[in-house]
Design a protein around this motif. Structure first.
Motif, PDB file in Angstrom:
ATOM      1  N   SER A   1      38.383  53.091 -11.812  1.00 17.71           N
ATOM      2  CA  SER A   1      39.019  52.108 -12.692  1.00 17.71           C
ATOM      3  C   SER A   1      40.274  52.691 -13.324  1.00 17.71           C
ATOM      4  O   SER A   1      41.296  52.015 -13.431  1.00 17.71           O
ATOM      5  N   PHE A   2      40.177  53.950 -13.746  1.00 13.61           N
ATOM      6  CA  PHE A   2      41.353  54.589 -14.339  1.00 13.61           C
ATOM      7  C   PHE A   2      42.470  54.705 -13.309  1.00 13.61           C
ATOM      8  O   PHE A   2      43.641  54.456 -13.625  1.00 13.61           O
TER       9      PHE A   2
ATOM     10  N   GLN B   1      37.426  47.344 -13.572  1.00 14.99           N
ATOM     11  CA  GLN B   1      36.117  47.923 -13.285  1.00 14.99           C
ATOM     12  C   GLN B   1      35.289  47.112 -12.299  1.00 14.99           C
ATOM     13  O   GLN B   1      34.391  47.645 -11.657  1.00 14.99           O
TER      14      GLN B   1
ATOM     15  N   ILE C   1      45.263  57.135 -22.045  1.00 16.88           N
ATOM     16  CA  ILE C   1      43.984  56.445 -21.843  1.00 16.88           C
ATOM     17  C   ILE C   1      43.918  55.193 -22.717  1.00 16.88           C
ATOM     18  O   ILE C   1      43.427  54.143 -22.282  1.00 16.88           O
TER      19      ILE C   1
ATOM     20  N   SER D   1      43.445  51.353 -21.304  1.00 15.64           N
ATOM     21  CA  SER D   1      42.031  51.035 -21.533  1.00 15.64           C
ATOM     22  C   SER D   1      41.695  49.576 -21.208  1.00 15.64           C
ATOM     23  O   SER D   1      40.635  49.297 -20.643  1.00 15.64           O
TER      24      SER D   1
ATOM     25  N   TRP E   1      34.373  55.025 -13.586  1.00 11.57           N
ATOM     26  CA  TRP E   1      35.410  55.325 -14.581  1.00 11.57           C
ATOM     27  C   TRP E   1      36.672  55.863 -13.912  1.00 11.57           C
ATOM     28  O   TRP E   1      37.771  55.409 -14.217  1.00 11.57           O
TER      29      TRP E   1
ATOM     30  N   TYR F   1      28.569  56.415 -12.951  1.00 14.54           N
ATOM     31  CA  TYR F   1      29.470  56.243 -14.100  1.00 14.54           C
ATOM     32  C   TYR F   1      30.815  56.929 -13.838  1.00 14.54           C
ATOM     33  O   TYR F   1      31.875  56.357 -14.098  1.00 14.54           O
ATOM     34  N   LEU F   2      30.759  58.148 -13.346  1.00 15.07           N
ATOM     35  CA  LEU F   2      31.988  58.898 -13.077  1.00 15.07           C
ATOM     36  C   LEU F   2      32.833  58.201 -12.018  1.00 15.07           C
ATOM     37  O   LEU F   2      34.059  58.083 -12.166  1.00 15.07           O
TER      38      LEU F   2
ATOM     39  N   LEU G   1      41.364  49.370 -17.608  1.00 15.49           N
ATOM     40  CA  LEU G   1      40.067  49.889 -17.152  1.00 15.49           C
ATOM     41  C   LEU G   1      39.028  48.779 -17.182  1.00 15.49           C
ATOM     42  O   LEU G   1      38.248  48.615 -16.242  1.00 15.49           O
ATOM     43  N   TYR G   2      39.025  48.039 -18.255  1.00 20.13           N
ATOM     44  CA  TYR G   2      38.079  46.937 -18.405  1.00 20.13           C
ATOM     45  C   TYR G   2      38.299  45.889 -17.317  1.00 20.13           C
ATOM     46  O   TYR G   2      37.346  45.385 -16.719  1.00 20.13           O
TER      47      TYR G   2
END
Length: 161
Positions: A123-124, A86, A75, A79, A120, A116-117, A82-83
């Protein structure tokens, strides 16, 4: 004590907003400006809290299983991806929510954790795909090395020796 002070100061930012807005009658930009004396103490307390969380994590990490440590490291590696990724799930979520205009306000409040889920996990998924599949690693700041060819040649040379 530091975490308690940070929590109190965080709640105090709501009061600061209303004080600036209702009593001082400041504009939106000045109401939310970070250049206020209160924000100095808030920022210092948050930095100290993050530092304490890091110290606590360092102690807990010694007792973690290797599998959990591997997942946390993965992760951490994706990360930034992810940013960067998103915006794609956020755009999709906006399109989905525009189709749900018939819901009352409390319906949207209930859907916030699902939103949110969704963002996230999506994006992941995008960042993980980019991390694992060359040449997409460059898109998330993790370019893959050409190690696959090097390993094959190295293994081949070992067999011949």
């Amino acid at each position: 004590m530091i975490v308690f002070v940070a929590a109190c100061l965080a709640v105090g930012t709501i009061g600061l907003y209303y004080f600036n807005r209702e009593i001082l009658k400041l504009s939106d930009a000045k109401t939310m400006s970070i250049h206020q004396p209160y924000m100095l103490f808030y920022a210092i307390s948050m930095v100290a809290t993050v530092f304490l969380v890091g110290l606590h994590y360092a102690k807990v990490r010694e007792k973690m299983t290797q599998q959990l440590t591997t997942k946390i490291n993965l992760i951490a590696k994706v990360s930034f991806g992810l940013y960067l990724a998103q915006t794609i799930p956020l755009t999709i979520l906006r399109l989905i929510l525009s189709r749900l205009a018939f819901l009352p306000a409390w319906g949207f409040v209930i859907l916030v954790p699902l939103g949110y889920l969704f963002v996230w996990l999506s994006s992941f998924g995008i960042a993980y795909f980019c991390y694992k599949v060359p040449p997409f690693g460059r898109l998330i700041g993790r370019p893959q090395k050409r190690r696959y060819l090097v390993k094959e040649v190295f293994v081949h040379d070992k067999i011949n020796q």
